[in-house]
Design a protein around this motif. Structure first.
Motif, mmCIF file in Angstrom:
data_model
loop_
_atom_site.group_PDB
_atom_site.id
_atom_site.type_symbol
_atom_site.label_atom_id
_atom_site.label_comp_id
_atom_site.label_asym_id
_atom_site.label_seq_id
_atom_site.Cartn_x
_atom_site.Cartn_y
_atom_site.Cartn_z
ATOM 1 N N GLY A 150 0.796 -1.207 0.000
ATOM 2 C CA GLY A 150 0.000 0.000 0.000
ATOM 3 C C GLY A 150 0.837 1.269 0.000
ATOM 4 N N TYR A 151 0.220 2.350 0.439
ATOM 5 C CA TYR A 151 0.860 3.669 0.418
ATOM 6 C C TYR A 151 1.319 4.039 1.828
ATOM 7 N N HIS A 152 2.565 4.492 1.926
ATOM 8 C CA HIS A 152 3.159 4.856 3.205
ATOM 9 C C HIS A 152 3.380 6.369 3.243
ATOM 10 N N PHE A 153 2.749 7.020 4.203
ATOM 11 C CA PHE A 153 2.837 8.473 4.323
ATOM 12 C C PHE A 153 4.269 8.915 4.601
ATOM 13 N N MET A 154 4.652 10.071 3.981
ATOM 14 C CA MET A 154 5.987 10.635 4.203
ATOM 15 C C MET A 154 5.931 12.021 4.845
ATOM 16 N N ASP A 155 5.319 12.963 4.141
ATOM 17 C CA ASP A 155 5.313 14.332 4.668
ATOM 18 C C ASP A 155 4.119 15.081 4.104
ATOM 19 N N ARG A 156 3.858 16.255 4.695
ATOM 20 C CA ARG A 156 2.701 17.034 4.276
ATOM 21 C C ARG A 156 2.937 18.517 4.489
ATOM 22 N N LYS A 157 2.352 19.313 3.607
ATOM 23 C CA LYS A 157 2.249 20.756 3.790
ATOM 24 C C LYS A 157 0.770 21.097 3.850
ATOM 25 N N ALA A 201 -4.533 1.532 1.824
ATOM 26 C CA ALA A 201 -4.861 1.116 0.466
ATOM 27 C C ALA A 201 -5.092 2.339 -0.422
ATOM 28 N N GLU A 202 -4.949 2.145 -1.724
ATOM 29 C CA GLU A 202 -5.137 3.250 -2.666
ATOM 30 C C GLU A 202 -6.533 3.842 -2.561
ATOM 31 N N ILE A 203 -7.526 3.012 -2.313
ATOM 32 C CA ILE A 203 -8.900 3.494 -2.219
ATOM 33 C C ILE A 203 -9.103 4.436 -1.032
ATOM 34 N N ASP A 204 -8.196 4.350 -0.025
ATOM 35 C CA ASP A 204 -8.309 5.185 1.171
ATOM 36 C C ASP A 204 -7.532 6.501 1.057
ATOM 37 N N LEU A 205 -6.798 6.705 -0.039
ATOM 38 C CA LEU A 205 -5.995 7.920 -0.171
ATOM 39 C C LEU A 205 -6.806 9.218 -0.036
ATOM 40 N N PRO A 206 -7.988 9.311 -0.658
ATOM 41 C CA PRO A 206 -8.751 10.564 -0.511
ATOM 42 C C PRO A 206 -9.112 10.890 0.932
ATOM 43 N N ASN A 207 -9.170 9.867 1.785
ATOM 44 C CA ASN A 207 -9.554 10.068 3.181
ATOM 45 C C ASN A 207 -8.448 9.575 4.118
ATOM 46 N N TYR A 208 -7.187 9.748 3.667
ATOM 47 C CA TYR A 208 -6.066 9.168 4.420
ATOM 48 C C TYR A 208 -5.922 9.745 5.818
ATOM 49 N N THR A 209 -6.277 11.004 6.020
ATOM 50 C CA THR A 209 -6.130 11.630 7.338
ATOM 51 C C THR A 209 -6.916 10.852 8.398
ATOM 52 N N ALA A 210 -8.188 10.616 8.132
ATOM 53 C CA ALA A 210 -9.027 9.892 9.089
ATOM 54 C C ALA A 210 -8.582 8.442 9.237
ATOM 55 N N VAL A 211 -8.198 7.821 8.116
ATOM 56 C CA VAL A 211 -7.801 6.409 8.151
ATOM 57 C C VAL A 211 -6.537 6.220 8.988
ATOM 58 N N LEU A 212 -5.542 7.081 8.779
ATOM 59 C CA LEU A 212 -4.288 6.950 9.522
ATOM 60 C C LEU A 212 -4.455 7.320 11.001
ATOM 61 N N LYS A 213 -5.283 8.309 11.270
ATOM 62 C CA LYS A 213 -5.510 8.684 12.670
ATOM 63 C C LYS A 213 -6.072 7.512 13.465
ATOM 64 N N GLU A 214 -6.922 6.727 12.818
ATOM 65 C CA GLU A 214 -7.508 5.571 13.489
ATOM 66 C C GLU A 214 -6.451 4.535 13.861
ATOM 67 N N LYS A 215 -5.313 4.580 13.188
ATOM 68 C CA LYS A 215 -4.258 3.600 13.415
ATOM 69 C C LYS A 215 -3.163 4.100 14.351
#
Length: 367
Positions: A150-157, A201-215
């Motif tokens: 899947g996709y692994h977060f790196m950084d954000r602005k 997962a790629e399908i979760d990219l549009p909502n990655y903030t909420a998905v990652l926070k849950e983890k």
């Protein structure tokens, strides 16, 4: 001499020809008028192109492929006024293509990683006052490394920048340049970042903030692990540095973290947990970290995070100016290592994706 029927035919043909000529002349005049009006419109509108020419070379040559996912609902960047002219800020072609071409221009040597940039928000607007106007840039973009799982977060602005026509006469040009600078910083910081171990997962990219926070473990933990946390990622994933024990002075103030012969001042860590209570290091010492349904936060004032001067005498009091609702990080080396005074301030949340402060509105007015 023409007979009657032939004369009627000629007169009809003449009338038809005359009408045709008149119609053609009318159409020509309409076209001329249209182009004249169109030229006037063009004279009243200018284009400011976002110049993607700064170097974004990856010194480690770590990227094999680069993809841009533009999920903005509105593709237009925005428009501001310059004197009596409308200034439209735009990319040369379109955002995804231009950013991708920009990356490959400066990164011709390929590595092993597949990098993805998610463009979530890019909007430039203008708030007109009586005698001046405020230009506003909102930009949010994140980077990921794509792997088999899947996709692994790196950084954000995720930032808001404002400029005033009182000090910046060319607002459109200024905000276009700031767009380039922010994206440049995102690239350069991403090259140095360690991808999160958590994947989505790629399908979760549009909502990655909420998905990652849950983890994120820190947001779900009922009890916190004592110890020191070297950075925001280790804090939010609830992984203290192994082997370190907190050391206090005779007043009960935490001053050091000790691991055998190794001793480190507590201010060298992002945060720490002592007797089950979490604390965040800030310029004037450290302060308790609280948690609610919105995330984790500290209660501080502007003078707590941005004191008038550091120990070296460098003035930083204006650092938060103009960043209403924006995100800013403070890294200030001070010799203080005390628990801050009990004076509370507004809630300042900690961004789990950068570790920076999410400043509330009117924060710069708190003392």
């Amino acid at each position: 001499m023409l007979d009657g029927s032939h004369r009627i035919f000629c007169e009809s043909r003449l009338i038809f020809t005359t009408k045709k000529l008149l119609l053609q002349e009318s159409l020509h005049m309409k076209k001329t008028l249209f182009f004249l009006l169109f030229s006037v419109v063009l004279l009243g509108q200018k284009i400011e192109t976002i110049d993607l020419s700064k170097s974004i070379k990856d010194g480690k040559n770590s990227i094999k492929s680069f993809t841009v996912i533009d999920q903005r609902a509105e593709q237009e960047v925005g428009m501001v006024m310059s004197h009596q002219d409308e200034v439209k800020i735009r990319f040369e072609n379109e955002a995804g293509k231009d950013i991708k071409d920009w990356f490959y221009k400066y990164n011709t040597v390929r590595g092993n990683n597949d990098m993805v940039l998610l463009l979530e928000k890019l909007n430039i607007s203008e708030d007109k006052k009586e005698k001046y106007s405020i230009g506003r840039l909102e930009l949010k973009a994140s980077t990921f490394i794509k792997k088999e799982d899947g996709y692994h977060f790196m950084d954000r602005k995720d930032t808001i920048v404002t400029v005033s026509s009182r000090t910046t006469p060319y607002i459109g040009q200024n905000l276009a340049r700031k767009t380039t600078l922010i994206l440049t910083d995102l690239f350069k910081e991403s090259y140095k970042a360690t991808p999160w171990e958590i994947s989505i997962a790629e399908i979760d990219l549009p909502n990655y903030t909420a998905v990652l926070k849950e983890k994120l473990s820190i947001l779900k933990a009922d009890e916190l692990k004592d110890g020191v946390y070297k950075d925001y990622y280790s804090f939010f994933t609830h992984n203290p540095e192994p082997g370190f024990i907190l050391q206090t002075n005779d007043k009960g103030i935490v001053t050091k973290a000790v691991k055998g012969e190794e001793k480190k001042a507590i201010r060298n860590f992002y945060a720490f947990v002592h007797n089950g209570m979490a604390f965040k290091n800030i310029p004037v010492g450290y302060t308790e970290i609280f948690k609610n349904e919105n995330g984790v936060f500290i209660e501080v004032t502007k003078s707590d995070l941005f004191p008038e001067a550091s120990a070296s005498g460098v003035t930083i009091g204006a650092a938060a100016g103009g960043l209403v609702g924006g995100i800013i990080g403070a890294v200030i080396d001070v010799s203080l290592s005390n628990k801050k005074k009990s004076t509370l301030g507004p809630k300042v949340y900690l961004d789990p994706f950068t570790g920076n402060y999410i400043l509330p509105e009117d924060f710069d007015k708190t003392k």
